[in-house]
Scaffold this motif. Sequence first.
Motif, PDB file in Angstrom:
ATOM      1  N   PRO A 134      -3.029   6.504   0.258  1.00  0.00           N
ATOM      2  CA  PRO A 134      -3.406   5.321   1.024  1.00  0.00           C
ATOM      3  C   PRO A 134      -3.137   5.482   2.525  1.00  0.00           C
ATOM      4  N   SER A 135      -2.141   6.265   2.900  1.00  0.00           N
ATOM      5  CA  SER A 135      -1.830   6.462   4.325  1.00  0.00           C
ATOM      6  C   SER A 135      -2.986   7.155   5.039  1.00  0.00           C
ATOM      7  N   SER A 136      -3.568   8.143   4.404  1.00  0.00           N
ATOM      8  CA  SER A 136      -4.719   8.838   4.975  1.00  0.00           C
ATOM      9  C   SER A 136      -5.904   7.884   5.118  1.00  0.00           C
ATOM     10  N   PHE A 137      -6.138   7.071   4.106  1.00  0.00           N
ATOM     11  CA  PHE A 137      -7.223   6.085   4.153  1.00  0.00           C
ATOM     12  C   PHE A 137      -7.026   5.125   5.327  1.00  0.00           C
ATOM     13  N   VAL A 138      -5.817   4.602   5.481  1.00  0.00           N
ATOM     14  CA  VAL A 138      -5.544   3.635   6.545  1.00  0.00           C
ATOM     15  C   VAL A 138      -5.724   4.287   7.914  1.00  0.00           C
ATOM     16  N   THR A 139      -5.228   5.506   8.072  1.00  0.00           N
ATOM     17  CA  THR A 139      -5.368   6.206   9.347  1.00  0.00           C
ATOM     18  C   THR A 139      -6.839   6.428   9.686  1.00  0.00           C
ATOM     19  N   LYS A 140      -7.633   6.801   8.690  1.00  0.00           N
ATOM     20  CA  LYS A 140      -9.076   7.004   8.896  1.00  0.00           C
ATOM     21  C   LYS A 140      -9.754   5.697   9.276  1.00  0.00           C
ATOM     22  N   ARG A 141      -9.407   4.609   8.587  1.00  0.00           N
ATOM     23  CA  ARG A 141     -10.010   3.308   8.904  1.00  0.00           C
ATOM     24  C   ARG A 141      -9.618   2.834  10.297  1.00  0.00           C
ATOM     25  N   CYS A 195       0.824  -1.216   0.000  1.00  0.00           N
ATOM     26  CA  CYS A 195       0.000   0.000   0.000  1.00  0.00           C
ATOM     27  C   CYS A 195       0.855   1.262   0.000  1.00  0.00           C
ATOM     28  N   LYS A 196       2.170   1.087   0.133  1.00  0.00           N
ATOM     29  CA  LYS A 196       3.103   2.219   0.151  1.00  0.00           C
ATOM     30  C   LYS A 196       2.737   3.235   1.232  1.00  0.00           C
ATOM     31  N   LEU A 197       2.504   2.731   2.463  1.00  0.00           N
ATOM     32  CA  LEU A 197       2.150   3.612   3.573  1.00  0.00           C
ATOM     33  C   LEU A 197       3.353   4.427   4.009  1.00  0.00           C
ATOM     34  N   ASP A 198       3.098   5.684   4.431  1.00  0.00           N
ATOM     35  CA  ASP A 198       4.184   6.503   4.951  1.00  0.00           C
ATOM     36  C   ASP A 198       4.545   6.019   6.362  1.00  0.00           C
ATOM     37  N   LYS A 199       5.642   6.559   6.910  1.00  0.00           N
ATOM     38  CA  LYS A 199       6.141   6.087   8.210  1.00  0.00           C
ATOM     39  C   LYS A 199       5.109   6.251   9.314  1.00  0.00           C
ATOM     40  N   GLN A 200       4.392   7.376   9.313  1.00  0.00           N
ATOM     41  CA  GLN A 200       3.427   7.623  10.372  1.00  0.00           C
ATOM     42  C   GLN A 200       2.267   6.630  10.316  1.00  0.00           C
ATOM     43  N   ALA A 201       1.737   6.392   9.135  1.00  0.00           N
ATOM     44  CA  ALA A 201       0.623   5.445   9.006  1.00  0.00           C
ATOM     45  C   ALA A 201       1.084   4.029   9.338  1.00  0.00           C
ATOM     46  N   ALA A 202       2.289   3.668   8.896  1.00  0.00           N
ATOM     47  CA  ALA A 202       2.825   2.340   9.208  1.00  0.00           C
ATOM     48  C   ALA A 202       2.999   2.176  10.713  1.00  0.00           C
ATOM     49  N   ALA A 203       3.544   3.204  11.372  1.00  0.00           N
ATOM     50  CA  ALA A 203       3.732   3.141  12.822  1.00  0.00           C
ATOM     51  C   ALA A 203       2.389   3.066  13.542  1.00  0.00           C
ATOM     52  N   ALA A 204       1.401   3.845  13.071  1.00  0.00           N
ATOM     53  CA  ALA A 204       0.074   3.808  13.689  1.00  0.00           C
ATOM     54  C   ALA A 204      -0.544   2.424  13.549  1.00  0.00           C
ATOM     55  N   LEU A 205      -0.386   1.805  12.391  1.00  0.00           N
ATOM     56  CA  LEU A 205      -0.934   0.474  12.166  1.00  0.00           C
ATOM     57  C   LEU A 205      -0.227  -0.564  13.038  1.00  0.00           C
ATOM     58  N   ARG A 206       1.087  -0.478  13.131  1.00  0.00           N
ATOM     59  CA  ARG A 206       1.837  -1.423  13.971  1.00  0.00           C
ATOM     60  C   ARG A 206       1.470  -1.285  15.442  1.00  0.00           C
ATOM     61  N   ALA A 207       1.055  -0.082  15.864  1.00  0.00           N
ATOM     62  CA  ALA A 207       0.735   0.169  17.269  1.00  0.00           C
ATOM     63  C   ALA A 207      -0.657  -0.327  17.657  1.00  0.00           C
ATOM     64  N   GLN A 208      -1.470  -0.741  16.691  1.00  0.00           N
ATOM     65  CA  GLN A 208      -2.846  -1.153  16.968  1.00  0.00           C
ATOM     66  C   GLN A 208      -2.907  -2.564  17.537  1.00  0.00           C
ATOM     67  N   SER A 209      -4.047  -2.859  18.150  1.00  0.00           N
ATOM     68  CA  SER A 209      -4.290  -4.213  18.656  1.00  0.00           C
ATOM     69  C   SER A 209      -4.370  -5.172  17.469  1.00  0.00           C
ATOM     70  N   VAL A 210      -4.195  -6.442  17.758  1.00  0.00           N
ATOM     71  CA  VAL A 210      -4.284  -7.469  16.718  1.00  0.00           C
ATOM     72  C   VAL A 210      -5.669  -7.430  16.075  1.00  0.00           C
ATOM     73  N   GLU A 211      -6.706  -7.160  16.865  1.00  0.00           N
ATOM     74  CA  GLU A 211      -8.074  -7.121  16.331  1.00  0.00           C
ATOM     75  C   GLU A 211      -8.227  -6.008  15.299  1.00  0.00           C
ATOM     76  N   ILE A 212      -7.704  -4.828  15.600  1.00  0.00           N
ATOM     77  CA  ILE A 212      -7.783  -3.701  14.659  1.00  0.00           C
ATOM     78  C   ILE A 212      -6.969  -4.033  13.405  1.00  0.00           C
ATOM     79  N   GLN A 213      -5.766  -4.575  13.588  1.00  0.00           N
ATOM     80  CA  GLN A 213      -4.936  -4.941  12.437  1.00  0.00           C
ATOM     81  C   GLN A 213      -5.648  -5.961  11.558  1.00  0.00           C
ATOM     82  N   ARG A 214      -6.227  -6.995  12.171  1.00  0.00           N
ATOM     83  CA  ARG A 214      -6.939  -8.016  11.386  1.00  0.00           C
ATOM     84  C   ARG A 214      -8.120  -7.411  10.655  1.00  0.00           C
ATOM     85  N   GLY A 215      -8.867  -6.537  11.331  1.00  0.00           N
ATOM     86  CA  GLY A 215     -10.005  -5.888  10.692  1.00  0.00           C
ATOM     87  C   GLY A 215      -9.584  -5.096   9.478  1.00  0.00           C
TER      88      GLY A 215
END
Length: 154
Positions: free
Chosen positions: A123-130, A90-110
């Motif tokens: 795509p980074s904005s989309f992922v952060t919003k989701r 998805c070519k996420l930027d560092k901030q979105a990637a870090a935010a995703l890595r910091a989430q619970s397994v449930e949020i990541q799986r969702g």
Amino acid sequence: SERGAGLDPRLLRRVDDLLASGNVDARAGEVLRAQTPAVVETILNEGIPVGRNPSALLMARVKQLNDTEDSVLNEPSRENPELEAYIRECKLDKQAAAALRAQSVEIQRGLLSETWPRGMRNPSSFVTKRIRDLQAGARPIVRPPPGKEPRKKI
């Protein structure tokens, strides 16, 4: 950065309660509210630093946690290769990637169960919003079966 974008209302209430109980100025309160959930949780567990200037001590502790978190969260996860593939594809930027890595397994799986934001302009904005939506209790958007994905508008 996307810090603070993912704080759920319960966490924000806990932050407000903590700030109301300490001698912290408005600027330090804003800085704390703008942090990632991991940094906020750490501060909530530790409490407001005690000293002559609690606001300055709090801001210094937040900076220290961010320096540590950034170095850890910007490193690829060896435990979750699917998550890392998602971040790469998805070519996420560092901030979105870090935010995703910091989430619970449930949020990541969702999030990974949803349609991947390939080809989106940001795509980074989309992922952060989701992430925010899923933290607020939204259901994952079901990904269509392979070969049944909607056509892109040209």
